[in-house]
Motif scaffolding. Structure first.
Motif, short mmCIF file in Angstrom:
data_model
loop_
_atom_site.label_atom_id
_atom_site.label_comp_id
_atom_site.label_asym_id
_atom_site.label_seq_id
_atom_site.Cartn_x
_atom_site.Cartn_y
_atom_site.Cartn_z
N HIS A 25 0.85 -1.15 -0.02
CA HIS A 25 -0.10 -0.18 0.08
C HIS A 25 0.91 1.26 0.06
CE1 HIS A 25 -3.49 -2.45 0.47
NE2 HIS A 25 -2.93 -2.88 1.55
N GLY A 26 2.04 1.25 0.46
CA GLY A 26 2.95 2.28 0.45
C GLY A 26 4.05 2.56 -0.53
N SER A 27 4.12 1.47 -1.38
CA SER A 27 5.30 1.52 -2.48
C SER A 27 4.62 2.50 -3.60
CB SER A 27 5.33 0.24 -2.83
OG SER A 27 4.49 -0.27 -3.55
N ARG A 28 5.65 3.21 -4.30
CA ARG A 28 5.49 4.01 -5.33
C ARG A 28 6.22 3.57 -6.58
NH1 ARG A 28 6.32 7.42 -1.43
NH2 ARG A 28 8.33 8.17 -2.26
N GLY A 29 5.68 3.74 -7.90
CA GLY A 29 6.37 3.33 -8.80
C GLY A 29 7.46 4.37 -9.50
N LEU A 30 8.29 4.06 -10.37
CA LEU A 30 9.17 4.94 -11.09
C LEU A 30 8.59 5.47 -12.40
CD1 LEU A 30 12.21 2.65 -10.53
CD2 LEU A 30 11.51 4.45 -9.09
N SER A 31 8.93 6.44 -12.80
CA SER A 31 8.85 7.09 -14.25
C SER A 31 9.68 6.25 -15.08
CB SER A 31 9.36 8.41 -14.22
OG SER A 31 10.64 8.64 -14.04
N ALA A 32 9.09 6.37 -16.39
CA ALA A 32 10.01 5.64 -17.46
C ALA A 32 11.45 5.95 -17.48
CB ALA A 32 9.19 5.69 -18.88
N GLU A 33 11.66 7.28 -17.48
CA GLU A 33 13.07 7.75 -17.24
C GLU A 33 13.76 7.12 -16.09
OE1 GLU A 33 10.56 9.58 -17.53
OE2 GLU A 33 10.40 10.06 -19.85
N GLN A 34 13.35 7.21 -14.94
CA GLN A 34 13.75 6.65 -13.73
C GLN A 34 14.11 5.21 -13.81
OE1 GLN A 34 10.97 7.96 -10.62
NE2 GLN A 34 12.51 9.00 -9.85
N ALA A 35 13.05 4.25 -14.45
CA ALA A 35 13.17 3.11 -14.67
C ALA A 35 14.25 2.48 -15.80
CB ALA A 35 12.04 2.40 -15.17
N GLN A 36 14.38 3.48 -16.75
CA GLN A 36 15.63 3.26 -17.73
C GLN A 36 16.82 3.42 -17.15
OE1 GLN A 36 14.83 5.41 -21.34
NE2 GLN A 36 16.56 4.90 -22.48
N THR A 37 16.93 4.47 -16.02
CA THR A 37 18.27 4.64 -15.43
C THR A 37 18.78 3.60 -14.65
OG1 THR A 37 18.08 7.13 -15.68
CG2 THR A 37 19.49 6.03 -13.95
#
Length: 347
Positions: A41-53
């Motif tokens: 319930h507390g986790s947040r995803g990464l943006s596409a740019e963050q994920a690529q990095t």
């Protein structure tokens, strides 16, 4: 009384300034871990740019083993978002050589292998080759008790490429070719190998199903295991502008299940989606080997099918027709683009 000096494991200021080192602590991963690892319930995803990095760091191992394990398990528990998978796929694609066979190609990712039912990937590739369709199977054999495609492929005497260039030449001749990911993406191969350490699959396995390292027209034949992943995979393929046929696979492989009909999604390069409903049930089931991990039994069954002594599973035949139709559309679109380009050059 003097005390012995204890070496600190924390990175020095100079080390931090130098940027991420292979196998070393990467401070920039810590905020990402905080976002990913806060639970359901507390986790947040990464943006596409963050994920690529992040995927770039994973591939180059520019973080400590503890950080790699933490990231992979956090993503596994949270589940990847479409943005994250897009970024991961773009990072992996950037590390792969482009294969340019100068003809449209069907790509079949194959890293799952068979457990109960026979491995049909090689049979599907052979049926497509008979239609004049070049096929590239991207695989990675793993020591997990399953019967992986490369073992069936090699036993059938089908071409196994040792490099991207060899695969390119074979595909140009219209062959069905197996290419191990280790020959074009050793960094990805290392990431997949973390399954032995952690006991579960990781985001690298999901990315394999999105790979299309072809410079030119290609159709990705890919699959999902659980129905809820259909929407996620569709969105990622649309973001990547990758023509694909997306279906619920058989034991994780992108082949039609012999006993279960399913919906097929046609995804175009423009992002358009056309759904082909599941066919009506009622087809006679064919006799299959009892043990899907038994190589000799699988080879005997494929031989019987190729010789006409046993029928091809109807869902597999339907899949061949669907792929052939999609490839015809891909050819037509390519011809139209070439025609427009020719008119522009001579205008």
């Amino acid at each position: 009384m003097t005390h012995p000096t204890v070496a600190s494991s924390a990175p020095s200021t100079a080390q931090l300034a130098a940027g991420p080192a292979r196998g070393g602590f990467n401070p920039d991963v810590v905020p990402m871990l905080r976002s990913l690892g806060r639970g359901a319930h507390g986790s947040r995803g990464l943006s596409a740019e963050q994920a690529q990095t992040l995927m770039g760091w994973l591939l180059r191992r520019e973080m400590s083993d503890a950080q790699i394990g933490g990231v992979l398990l956090a993503l596994r528990m949270k589940g990847e978002s479409a943005e994250e998978l897009e970024g991961f796929a773009r990072a992996v694609r950037a590390t792969l050589p482009a294969i340019a066979p100068r003809r449209p190609v069907v790509i079949i990712p194959s890293v799952n292998g068979s457990r109960r039912l026979p491995n049909q990937v090689a049979l599907l590739a052979l049926l497509l080759r008979q239609r004049g369709i070049a096929v590239l199977v991207l695989g990675a054999e793993q020591d997990d008790g399953r019967l992986h495609t490369v073992r069936v492929w090699s036993a059938l005497g089908l071409p196994v490429a040792a490099s991207a260039m060899q695969a390119q030449n074979l595909l140009a001749d219209g062959e069905a070719v197996y290419l191990d990911l280790v020959h074009i993406g050793p960094q990805l191969g290392e990431l997949l190998a973390w399954r032995r350490e952690l006991g579960v699959r990781n985001s690298g396995h999901a990315v394999v199903k999105l790979l299309a390292p072809i410079a030119g027209p290609c159709l990705l034949l890919t699959s999902y295991t659980h129905p809820e992943y259909a929407v996620l995979m569709r969105e990622v393929l649309q973001r990547l502008a990758q023509p694909a046929l997306l279906m619920r696979g058989c034991e994780g492989e992108a082949v039609a299940h012999p006993h279960r009909a399913g919906e097929l999604l046609h995804i175009g390069a423009d992002g358009a989606v056309r759904a082909e409903p599941a066919a009506a049930q009622g087809e006679a089931e064919v006799a299959l080997p009892a043990d899907g991990t038994h190589l000799a039994a699988t080879l005997a069954w494929i031989a019987d099918v190729r010789n006409g002594d046993k029928p091809i599973p109807v869902p597999l035949l339907r899949q061949v027709e669907q792929v052939a139709a999609a490839m015809a559309c891909l050819d037509a679109a390519g011809d139209a683009v070439e025609t427009v380009a020719g008119i522009s050059r001579h205008a």
